[in-house]
Design an enzyme around this catalytic site. Structure first.
Site, short mmCIF file in Angstrom:
data_model
loop_
_atom_site.label_atom_id
_atom_site.label_comp_id
_atom_site.label_asym_id
_atom_site.label_seq_id
_atom_site.Cartn_x
_atom_site.Cartn_y
_atom_site.Cartn_z
N ASP A 153 0.84 -1.20 0.00
CA ASP A 153 0.00 0.00 0.00
C ASP A 153 0.87 1.25 0.00
O ASP A 153 1.69 1.47 0.91
CB ASP A 153 -0.92 -0.02 1.22
CG ASP A 153 -1.71 -1.31 1.30
OD1 ASP A 153 -2.71 -1.42 0.58
OD2 ASP A 153 -1.30 -2.22 2.05
N ASP A 186 -22.80 3.69 11.14
CA ASP A 186 -22.25 5.03 10.96
C ASP A 186 -23.02 5.77 9.88
O ASP A 186 -24.25 5.63 9.80
CB ASP A 186 -20.75 4.92 10.60
CG ASP A 186 -19.95 6.09 11.11
OD1 ASP A 186 -20.02 7.17 10.50
OD2 ASP A 186 -19.25 5.94 12.13
N PRO A 194 -11.76 2.40 -4.28
CA PRO A 194 -10.87 1.31 -4.71
C PRO A 194 -10.18 0.58 -3.56
O PRO A 194 -9.72 -0.55 -3.74
CB PRO A 194 -9.85 2.03 -5.61
CG PRO A 194 -9.91 3.47 -5.21
CD PRO A 194 -11.34 3.71 -4.83
N ASP A 195 -10.10 1.21 -2.38
CA ASP A 195 -9.46 0.57 -1.24
C ASP A 195 -10.46 -0.10 -0.30
O ASP A 195 -10.07 -0.64 0.73
CB ASP A 195 -8.64 1.60 -0.45
CG ASP A 195 -7.18 1.19 -0.30
OD1 ASP A 195 -6.81 0.10 -0.79
OD2 ASP A 195 -6.40 1.95 0.30
N HIS A 231 -17.77 10.55 7.22
CA HIS A 231 -17.33 9.92 8.47
C HIS A 231 -17.25 8.41 8.36
O HIS A 231 -16.24 7.79 8.72
CB HIS A 231 -18.29 10.33 9.60
CG HIS A 231 -17.83 9.98 10.97
ND1 HIS A 231 -18.21 8.84 11.63
CD2 HIS A 231 -17.02 10.65 11.83
CE1 HIS A 231 -17.67 8.81 12.84
NE2 HIS A 231 -16.93 9.90 12.98
N ASN A 245 -2.63 -4.18 -1.82
CA ASN A 245 -3.21 -4.10 -3.16
C ASN A 245 -2.52 -3.07 -4.04
O ASN A 245 -3.02 -2.71 -5.10
CB ASN A 245 -4.71 -3.79 -3.07
CG ASN A 245 -4.99 -2.44 -2.42
OD1 ASN A 245 -4.12 -1.84 -1.79
ND2 ASN A 245 -6.21 -1.96 -2.56
N TYR A 339 -22.05 1.73 29.14
CA TYR A 339 -22.69 0.46 29.48
C TYR A 339 -21.66 -0.50 30.06
O TYR A 339 -20.51 -0.54 29.63
CB TYR A 339 -23.35 -0.17 28.24
CG TYR A 339 -24.62 0.51 27.80
CD1 TYR A 339 -25.70 0.67 28.67
CD2 TYR A 339 -24.75 1.00 26.50
CE1 TYR A 339 -26.87 1.30 28.26
CE2 TYR A 339 -25.91 1.62 26.08
CZ TYR A 339 -26.97 1.78 26.97
OH TYR A 339 -28.12 2.40 26.56
N VAL A 344 -19.00 -5.06 25.88
CA VAL A 344 -18.73 -3.68 25.51
C VAL A 344 -17.26 -3.35 25.75
O VAL A 344 -16.72 -3.61 26.83
CB VAL A 344 -19.62 -2.70 26.29
CG1 VAL A 344 -19.20 -1.25 26.05
CG2 VAL A 344 -21.08 -2.90 25.91
N SER A 392 -13.69 8.68 17.42
CA SER A 392 -14.31 8.04 16.26
C SER A 392 -13.30 7.23 15.46
O SER A 392 -13.66 6.27 14.79
CB SER A 392 -14.91 9.10 15.33
OG SER A 392 -16.21 9.45 15.71
#
Length: 621
Positions: A153, A186, A194-195, A231, A245, A339, A344, A392
């Site tokens: 890559d 999400d 392509p990835d 996102h 790849n 939680y 979790v 995130s």
């Protein structure tokens, strides 16, 4: 209100809250895709034998006998080993034998011989046994070697988190599998990036339209989960951008089966009810891991119930801790990050200098582990690559690590459930600056350390493992032909009691004082209170009998008749099996049972085989 509720979800409208969930996203900045040199796979170099975390074949050893081996050793079966057969020939007729000068017959002096273990011993035990013999020059495991993988890559060097987490070394042991399904809840994904395209299995768009209407399941709109916010595409790339790849970046897992569910609209928010719809859709598809870079709401009992359902199904639920600038979730809980369900795994964010990101939430009793989250390079919704920051990013990085670990376990037939997967990630985390002040583990996720911990567990694959970590693999004093010790605990006792090749465990009838042993599954106290043992057996001939065998329980491994002093008697088999027939013998322990960790069945007779077609241990509930 939530808008129309789809009949397929079964979610009553009264449970839907009007509260919107904010994405844990501080910064979204497109990066410039600079060109970098490609890195190709180097070949098949093997790791050195000094590695403490090596894997090897679970039932095979390499042995070199000394020049006097013919006169000193005799038959290999006396040593509890038998020549490996390849293509109908004993090993030695193949490439290894030709190179080392071994003939097809007998034990070759000063030659490397490949043998299968036939007496139920572990590889470590067999190597130790053989190495102690004067006629053995060398004995060692048949090590599993791996490629030194270096992905091609072109933008991998822009992903600083890969080097920090030592993923390149971890990829030497596995790179992912499309069989591991990851549910990304999400804003959708660029399905033709392509990835990413090769790793996307399926997706749904459950977010309402601009006029707050929901799409009919199966409609074109329902199936259009394309990301127009950016996102979800960035998050997905961190989990499973296609590796090696020749372009772009790489996910923690080069291969994974991505299930993308769009419930976040272009406003950057979504409803709890829609997140639950995503959970249910992914559960129907058999998702193993759920990646969640959203939250920030109060307690929802309905969402908690859905997560509990996933726990019962064995799925891991990875959650971002949130970006409220060091908010302590111990005192100010936000959900779903807070939680306490066993499946979790809540993740904080760190920087490239292994410090906590200034935006990250914390919780020494709430947040489990940290992972890179500042200025993270990944795929973008316009088909390119760019930088974003936030927990995130941290959560999908850990989700990708979980997918990588799950794939390695699957490739070696190791049953890795959600709780053990979570435990491996937490326990293998490496310390980061003041980490103990911010997370339960005090550490930042590390791919290589996690893979090594998993590998140490895989070495016990095929064995029952007691809580004290001891090996419980069945063993016996000797093995007659193909009647391995493991056959003695087959759940197919009726089948084993028939006269079929290899059925039942059986010791060599030419040997005396036969025995068979295994470790017991133990409770939280580390022991097992045995109340009785049922033994299915058969009577083939005069050289095979069970009557008079002693059933014993002990706290230390049984190694031979000398171990009797360390074992307590449960009882003696009093009934003989009719010649030519089969039957079940019940041995009842004294009142109250006998507490221990190991079971042994000992036959104090000369030149008699001990044959067991099904051993069942009865314990106190």
């Amino acid at each position: 209100m939530d808008g129309k509720i789809r009949a397929s979800t079964g979610i009553p409208s009264r449970i839907v809250t009007a509260a919107l969930m904010a994405l844990f996203l501080l910064l979204s900045q497109r990066g410039v895709a600079a060109n970098h040199k490609s890195h190709m796979i180097n070949g098949t170099d093997a790791g050195k034998n000094g590695n403490l975390d090596e894997l090897y074949h679970p039932n095979r050893v390499l042995v070199t006998f000394k020049a006097t081996a013919y006169s000193a050793v005799g038959e290999e079966t006396d040593l509890g080993i038998r020549p490996l057969v390849r293509g109908g020939k004993k090993d030695g007729g193949g490439a290894l034998g030709r190179l080392m000068g071994k003939s097809d017959s007998g034990i070759g002096a000063r030659a490397v011989n490949v043998y299968e273990i036939s007496d139920g011993m572990s590889v470590d035990e067999k190597v130790a046994q053989l190495s102690s013999r004067r006629d053995v020059a060398m004995a060692e495991p048949d090590y599993l070697v791996t490629l030194y993988r270096q992905p091609s890559d072109t933008l991998l060097s822009s992903q600083w988190h890969q080097s920090t987490m030592r993923t390149r070394a971890a990829w030497d042991y596995g790179t992912g599998s499309s069989s591991v399904k990851v549910c990304v809840i999400d804003s959708g994904v660029n399905r033709v990036h392509p990835d990413l395209a090769d790793n996307i299995l399926k997706g749904w768009n459950v977010a309402p339209s601009e006029n707050n209407q929901y799409y009919e399941p199966g409609s074109l709109e329902w199936n259009n989960y394309n990301d127009t916010l950016g996102h979800g595409t960035h998050v997905t790339g961190l989990i499973a951008a296609v590796g090696n790849n020749g372009e772009g970046v790489s996910g923690l897992a080069w291969r994974a089966g991505v299930l993308s569910c769009r419930f976040i609209s272009d406003s950057g928010s979504g409803y709890v009810s829609d997140a639950i719809t995503c959970i249910r859709l992914c559960q129907q598809e058999g998702a193993h891991i759920y990646s969640n870079s959203w939250g920030g709401v109060g307690f929802s009992a309905t969402l908690q119930q859905e997560i509990q359902n996933l726990d019962a199904a064995g799925a891991l639920f990875v959650v971002a801790a949130g970006n409220n600038n060091l908010l302590n979730l111990d005192s100010t809980p936000l959900y779903p990050a807070s939680y306490k369900e066993a499946n979790v795994l809540t993740v904080a964010s760190t920087t490239s200098t292994d410090m906590l990101s200034g935006f990250s939430n914390i919780g020494p009793n709430s947040v489990h582990v940290a992972a890179p989250g500042s200025t993270i390079y990944s795929t973008t919704f316009d088909g390119r690559y760019g930088i974003m920051s936030g927990t995130s990013m941290s959560a999908p990085i850990v989700s990708g690590l979980a997918a990588l670990l799950k794939s390695i376990a699957l490739s070696r037939n190791y049953p890795l459930g959600a709780s053990e997967l979570k435990d491996i990630i937490i326990k293998s985390a490496v310390p980061f600056v003041n980490g103990q002040m911010y997370t339960i583990s005090g550490g930042r996720a590390d791919a290589l350390a996690a893979v090594r911990l998993l590998k140490s567990k895989i070495k016990l694959n095929g064995m029952v493992k007691s809580n004290d970590g001891s090996s419980a693999k069945p063993r016996q004093s000797s093995t007659h032909r193909t009647h391995e010790a493991i056959n003695g605990i087959s759940t197919q006792s009726g089948y084993n009691a028939r006269r079929v090749p290899g059925a039942c465990s059986m010791t060599d009838p030419k040997r005396s004082h036969a025995w068979w042993t295994m470790g017991l599954e133990v409770d939280k106290s580390g022991t097992n209170t045995v109340t009785g043992v049922s033994i299915t057996a058969r009577g083939d001939c005069c050289w095979n009998r069970l009557q008079g065998a002693r059933v014993m329980i002990g706290d230390t491994p049984w190694t031979g008749s000398g171990s009797r002093k360390n074992f307590k008697s449960c009882g003696v088999v009093g009934k003989a099996v009719v010649r030519g027939g089969s039957g079940v013998n019940e041995v009842t322990c004294p009142a109250g049972g006998i507490t221990g960790k190991y079971l042994a069945i000992y036959l104090p007779r000369k030149r008699t085989s001990l044959m067991l077609c099904g051993v069942q241990v009865h314990s106190q509930t």
